[in-house]
Design a protein around this motif. Structure first.
Motif, PDB file in Angstrom:
ATOM      1  N   GLN A 228       0.809  -1.216   0.000  1.00 39.10           N
ATOM      2  CA  GLN A 228       0.000   0.000   0.000  1.00 39.10           C
ATOM      3  C   GLN A 228       0.847   1.273   0.000  1.00 39.10           C
ATOM      4  O   GLN A 228       0.345   2.360  -0.267  1.00 39.10           O
ATOM      5  N   SER A 229       2.136   1.131   0.284  1.00 34.74           N
ATOM      6  CA  SER A 229       3.001   2.311   0.282  1.00 34.74           C
ATOM      7  C   SER A 229       3.349   2.754  -1.139  1.00 34.74           C
ATOM      8  O   SER A 229       3.776   3.888  -1.344  1.00 34.74           O
ATOM      9  N   LEU A 230       3.157   1.855  -2.120  1.00 42.10           N
ATOM     10  CA  LEU A 230       3.453   2.192  -3.509  1.00 42.10           C
ATOM     11  C   LEU A 230       2.213   2.244  -4.381  1.00 42.10           C
ATOM     12  O   LEU A 230       2.136   3.050  -5.305  1.00 42.10           O
ATOM     13  N   ARG A 231       1.263   1.367  -4.092  1.00 39.86           N
ATOM     14  CA  ARG A 231       0.031   1.295  -4.874  1.00 39.86           C
ATOM     15  C   ARG A 231      -1.124   1.146  -3.887  1.00 39.86           C
ATOM     16  O   ARG A 231      -1.172   0.171  -3.138  1.00 39.86           O
ATOM     17  N   ARG A 232      -2.025   2.103  -3.910  1.00 40.55           N
ATOM     18  CA  ARG A 232      -3.108   2.072  -2.935  1.00 40.55           C
ATOM     19  C   ARG A 232      -4.448   2.095  -3.635  1.00 40.55           C
ATOM     20  O   ARG A 232      -4.725   2.959  -4.464  1.00 40.55           O
ATOM     21  N   TRP A 233      -5.273   1.090  -3.348  1.00 43.55           N
ATOM     22  CA  TRP A 233      -6.647   1.090  -3.846  1.00 43.55           C
ATOM     23  C   TRP A 233      -7.500   0.262  -2.887  1.00 43.55           C
ATOM     24  O   TRP A 233      -6.993  -0.612  -2.184  1.00 43.55           O
TER      25      TRP A 233
END
Length: 268
Positions: A228-233
Motif C-alpha cells: 500500500q506504500s506504492l500502490r493504494r486502492w
C-alpha cells in the motif's frame, strides 16, 4: 415496503449456513459437514494469539488437521483451496506435528458466526487453517488459508509445474534454488509464474514481464514489504510481508529467483 424491510431484517439476523469441506487423499476421500467437525472427538477450543487474519487474539472450535489426514506421510503434499481462488501449497510434515507449531482446522459454528474480516467482507469461515505456537515452526501467513472449501493431496509443486524451475545446472543449495523455496512458501498461493500454478488471485510474476523488469532500484522490495506504500486502492489484497515474516535475507533470495526467472520465460 415495510414487509420487505422486515424480511431483510430477519435475514440479517439468521445464523450463517452450515458448510462442507472435501478432503481428497490418494487413498481416501471424505466430505465433512460443519456439524460433524464441531462434534469430532478430537475437537478442542483453541486460543490463537495474534491471529494472522483478524490481527488479534481469537478463540475457535477446531480439530487437529492431522486427525483429518489419515495415512498421509510427512513427505506428502496437499493444496488447500479457498472460496476466492487462493490455493495454498502445503508440505504435509508440519501439518502432522503435535508439538511446537501445530495446525488446526477452525470450524465456524453457524449458531455463533465469526466476525467479518473487514467492512463489506465475509468472515474467515467456514473453515480456516490456524496454528498454535506458529513461531516454533517459522509458519508464514500464506500457511493460514481461510474460507477453505477443499484440501487435496497432490504431487509436489516441482513435479506439477516444471515451468517454475530454475536452471537445472544450478546446485541444489544455490541462492536461486533457495529463492525458489521462498517463492513457493510465500507467493505461489496467490500468483502464477510462466502461467504455472493453480492460484487465481494475483498476476503472473513473469509473463509478460517480471516485476524485476519494471520496478527500479529497491522499489520491488519496498512493494513486498508494504504494497500500500506504492500502490493504494480499496480492494487491494496483497498483504505486507514484514521482516518477522520474510527476513531480509529471504527477501533477497526471493528477488534473486525472480530476476533469474525473468531470463527463463515460458509462454503458458
Amino acid at each position: 415496503m415495510k414487509s420487505i424491510l422486515a424480511l431483510l431484517a430477519l435475514l440479517l439476523t439468521l445464523p450463517a449456513s452450515a458448510a462442507q469441506l472435501t478432503i481428497e487423499l490418494d487413498h481416501a476421500s471424505k466430505t465433512w459437514q460443519t456439524a460433524e467437525l464441531l462434534k469430532h472427538p478430537d475437537a478442542r477450543t483453541v486460543q490463537i494469539v495474534d491471529d494472522v487474519s483478524y490481527k488479534r487474539t481469537m478463540t475457535y472450535r477446531a480439530v487437529p488437521l492431522a486427525s483429518l489426514l489419515p495415512g498421509l506421510k510427512p513427505a506428502s503434499h496437499v493444496q488447500a483451496v479457498a472460496l476466492d481462488g487462493f490455493a495454498a501449497e502445503l508440505a504435509v510434515a508440519p501439518l502432522l506435528e503435535n508439538t511446537g507449531a501445530r495446525a488446526w482446522l477452525a470450524v465456524e459454528d453457524p449458531a455463533h458466526p465469526w466476525p467479518a474480516l473487514g467492512d463489506g467482507k465475509p468472515s474467515a469461515g467456514p473453515f480456516y487453517l490456524v496454528w498454535t505456537d506458529p513461531q516454533a515452526g517459522h509458519i508464514s501467513p500464506e500457511q493460514w488459508p481461510f474460507q477453505i472449501s477443499s484440501i487435496k493431496q497432490l504431487q509436489t509443486v516441482v513435479e506439477r509445474f516444471p515451468a517454475l524451475l530454475p536452471d537445472p545446472k544450478l546446485a541444489a543449495n544455490s541462492p536461486i534454488n533457495q529463492g525458489f523455496a521462498v517463492f513457493q512458501k510465500n507467493c505461489l498461493a496467490c500468483h502464477r509464474l510462466n502461467g504455472a500454478g493453480d492460484a487465481q488471485m494475483g498476476p503472473d510474476l513473469n509473463i509478460p514481464y517480471s516485476p524485476t523488469e519494471y520496478f527500479g532500484g529497491d522499489f520491488l522490495k519496498r512493494y513486498i514489504r508494504d504494497p500500500q506504500s506504492l500502490r493504494r486502492w480499496p480492494q487491494a489484497k496483497m498483504p505486507a510481508f514484514s521482516a518477522s515474516v520474510l527476513p531480509d535475507h529471504e527477501l533477497d533470495l526471493l528477488v534473486g529467483y525472480l530476476q533469474h526467472m525473468a531470463g527463463r520465460k515460458q509462454q503458458p
